[in-house]
Design a protein around this motif. Structure first.
Motif, mmCIF file in Angstrom:
data_model
loop_
_atom_site.group_PDB
_atom_site.id
_atom_site.type_symbol
_atom_site.label_atom_id
_atom_site.label_comp_id
_atom_site.label_asym_id
_atom_site.label_seq_id
_atom_site.Cartn_x
_atom_site.Cartn_y
_atom_site.Cartn_z
ATOM 1 N N LEU A 105 80.927 42.119 15.951
ATOM 2 C CA LEU A 105 79.938 43.709 16.546
ATOM 3 C C LEU A 105 81.229 44.630 15.533
ATOM 4 C CD1 LEU A 105 81.000 42.917 20.205
ATOM 5 C CD2 LEU A 105 78.624 44.333 19.497
ATOM 6 N N ILE A 106 82.508 43.252 15.659
ATOM 7 C CA ILE A 106 83.594 44.653 14.342
ATOM 8 C C ILE A 106 82.725 45.006 12.941
ATOM 9 C CG2 ILE A 106 84.427 42.952 13.155
ATOM 10 C CD1 ILE A 106 85.731 45.815 15.511
ATOM 11 N N PHE A 107 82.135 43.644 12.647
ATOM 12 C CA PHE A 107 80.914 44.182 11.476
ATOM 13 C C PHE A 107 80.139 44.883 11.213
ATOM 14 C CE2 PHE A 107 77.065 43.264 8.671
ATOM 15 C CZ PHE A 107 78.235 42.558 7.526
ATOM 16 N N ALA A 108 79.490 45.671 12.114
ATOM 17 C CA ALA A 108 78.434 46.000 12.493
ATOM 18 C C ALA A 108 79.659 47.760 12.508
ATOM 19 C CB ALA A 108 78.036 46.497 13.758
ATOM 20 N N ARG A 109 80.681 47.996 12.636
ATOM 21 C CA ARG A 109 81.778 48.562 13.194
ATOM 22 C C ARG A 109 81.873 49.395 11.455
ATOM 23 N NH1 ARG A 109 85.210 52.015 11.195
ATOM 24 N NH2 ARG A 109 86.153 52.760 12.795
ATOM 25 N N TYR A 110 82.359 48.339 10.438
ATOM 26 C CA TYR A 110 83.261 48.849 9.416
ATOM 27 C C TYR A 110 81.976 48.452 7.937
ATOM 28 C CZ TYR A 110 87.378 49.457 12.026
ATOM 29 O OH TYR A 110 88.686 49.298 12.376
ATOM 30 N N ASP A 163 79.676 48.098 5.005
ATOM 31 C CA ASP A 163 79.020 49.210 4.334
ATOM 32 C C ASP A 163 77.245 49.104 4.033
ATOM 33 O OD1 ASP A 163 81.144 50.804 3.767
ATOM 34 O OD2 ASP A 163 81.644 49.726 2.276
ATOM 35 N N HIS A 164 76.978 47.572 4.713
ATOM 36 C CA HIS A 164 75.269 47.391 4.699
ATOM 37 C C HIS A 164 74.464 48.127 5.374
ATOM 38 C CE1 HIS A 164 76.120 44.401 2.043
ATOM 39 N NE2 HIS A 164 77.265 43.770 2.854
ATOM 40 N N HIS A 165 73.104 48.165 5.906
ATOM 41 C CA HIS A 165 72.454 48.700 7.082
ATOM 42 C C HIS A 165 72.218 47.737 7.674
ATOM 43 C CE1 HIS A 165 68.271 51.073 7.069
ATOM 44 N NE2 HIS A 165 69.016 50.910 8.125
ATOM 45 N N ILE A 166 73.138 48.019 9.081
ATOM 46 C CA ILE A 166 73.105 47.192 10.087
ATOM 47 C C ILE A 166 71.710 47.535 10.854
ATOM 48 C CG2 ILE A 166 74.202 46.422 12.150
ATOM 49 C CD1 ILE A 166 75.486 44.964 9.433
ATOM 50 N N ILE A 167 70.854 47.055 11.313
ATOM 51 C CA ILE A 167 69.955 47.477 11.863
ATOM 52 C C ILE A 167 69.684 46.608 13.685
ATOM 53 C CG2 ILE A 167 68.439 47.487 10.314
ATOM 54 C CD1 ILE A 167 66.555 45.391 10.861
ATOM 55 N N SER A 168 70.678 45.949 13.855
ATOM 56 C CA SER A 168 71.144 45.613 15.915
ATOM 57 C C SER A 168 71.637 44.654 15.366
ATOM 58 C CB SER A 168 69.873 44.689 15.958
ATOM 59 O OG SER A 168 69.168 43.864 15.151
ATOM 60 N N VAL A 169 72.815 44.765 16.582
ATOM 61 C CA VAL A 169 73.828 43.578 17.094
ATOM 62 C C VAL A 169 73.591 42.969 18.195
ATOM 63 C CG1 VAL A 169 76.188 43.248 17.073
ATOM 64 C CG2 VAL A 169 75.077 45.223 15.724
ATOM 65 N N VAL A 170 73.460 41.480 18.078
ATOM 66 C CA VAL A 170 74.125 40.538 19.292
ATOM 67 C C VAL A 170 74.344 39.698 19.071
ATOM 68 C CG1 VAL A 170 72.113 38.729 17.230
ATOM 69 C CG2 VAL A 170 72.333 38.887 20.379
ATOM 70 N N SER A 171 75.202 39.240 20.111
ATOM 71 C CA SER A 171 76.197 38.318 20.525
ATOM 72 C C SER A 171 75.997 37.675 21.562
ATOM 73 C CB SER A 171 77.453 39.480 20.594
ATOM 74 O OG SER A 171 77.975 40.899 19.446
ATOM 75 N N ASN A 172 76.839 36.589 21.839
ATOM 76 C CA ASN A 172 77.106 35.754 22.604
ATOM 77 C C ASN A 172 78.769 35.736 23.335
ATOM 78 O OD1 ASN A 172 76.352 33.388 24.342
ATOM 79 N ND2 ASN A 172 76.222 31.943 22.848
#
Length: 305
Positions: free
Chosen positions: A23-28, A30-39
């Motif tokens: 989650l925090i990687f998606a926040r900060y 610079d890569h093109h994040i296309i979705s987030v999945v967390s367990n």
């Protein structure tokens, strides 16, 4: 940059503290994040700091150099960074018997916070399971979510290519053309096209699960070229059926020669247009891999004297 990858697309994923990282990687990032999945993710670092004896010591050590310890925790706490999270699909899983990362203090707060911020969130809770111990059904959903994110991107890319080539080949108008991406491994062909000549509609079918050709753009152009030549295709078939008895050797010969040369012509035209207008000009040699070599074809034959 090191590997020369342009616009690398990333699905950020992980479990437990790895879930917090996803989650925090998606926040900060610079890569093109296309979705987030967390367990079973840690979502509130300020709470997790005192949640267990071991986390208090490990987190205090990790942020020991921070000028403001509480602000450092909030900066790395997904729950406190919701307003800055990217607008991408999220899928969060949390086991109801989790004794390590309390579901009520983490995911149960994070999910509504994301939704209130306008994010698209899928939330699955798993009864009777402990920390990160997903059932097989939930693991399948986890993996499907990751793969579907890339499939969506592929579909967007193929839709763009479809519009481009329909314009170059002057297919639309008058035809209406739709794209169908096949993910079923049982589908054996790399590409196909379904044509309704009465309504002038066509569906281009592309195998993205197990294609035999390396250049998908080449396959797309090849199938569209069949549509472009469809009137000639129909005239030739009509001539064959009108002049040869169905099932006769002459009819079989004419059909075989026609379809073989049609495929050769379509592929040659595809190569020419790909060389002139293609984004990927490389040719596919996947079919060659299944062919016998010259030596294999002539193995066992007597040498000419």
């Amino acid at each position: 940059e090191h590997y020369g990858i342009e616009d690398m697309k990333v699905v950020s994923s992980g479990g437990s503290m790895g879930g917090q990282c996803s989650l925090i990687f998606a926040r900060y990032s610079d890569h093109h994040i296309i979705s987030v999945v967390s367990n079973c993710p840690v979502c509130d670092m300020t709470y997790h700091y005192v949640e267990r004896f071991d986390t208090e010591h490990s987190i205090a050590d990790a942020y020991s150099d921070a000028e403001d310890f509480e602000e450092a925790l909030k900066a790395h706490s997904p729950l406190h960074q919701v307003d800055f999270m990217p607008d991408v699909p999220y899928h969060i899983f949390h086991c109801e018997e989790d004794k390590s990362v309390n579901k009520g203090m983490h995911s149960d707060k994070m999910v509504p916070a994301l939704r209130n911020a306008g994010r698209n969130v899928t939330y699955d809770t798993i009864p009777g399971r402990g920390h990160c111990n997903l059932t097989q059904e939930m693991w399948d959903k986890y993996q499907d979510f990751v793969l579907s994110a890339f499939s969506c991107m592929e579909k967007e890319q193929f839709e763009t290519l479809l519009r481009k080539w329909c314009g170059i080949l002057r297919i639309t108008p008058p035809w209406d053309v739709k794209l169908d991406l096949i993910t079923d491994p049982a589908f054996r062909k790399t590409g196909d096209i379904r044509i309704d000549p009465d309504d002038r509609k066509a569906v281009v079918v592309l195998n993205i699960a197990s294609p035999k050709q390396e250049n998908a753009e080449e396959v797309l152009v090849h199938e569209l070229m069949h549509l472009k030549l469809y009137p000639l295709d129909q005239v030739t078939e009509a001539l064959i059926t009108a002049n040869f008895e169905d099932g006769s050797p002459a009819s079989d010969f004419a059909y075989t020669q026609f379809f073989q040369n049609l495929e050769i012509t379509v592929e040659e035209l595809t190569k020419c247009f790909l060389a002139a207008f293609g984004e990927s000009k490389s040719l596919s040699f996947g079919r060659c891999e299944g062919q016998k070599s010259f030596d294999e074809l002539y193995n066992g034959l007597s040498k000419l004297e």
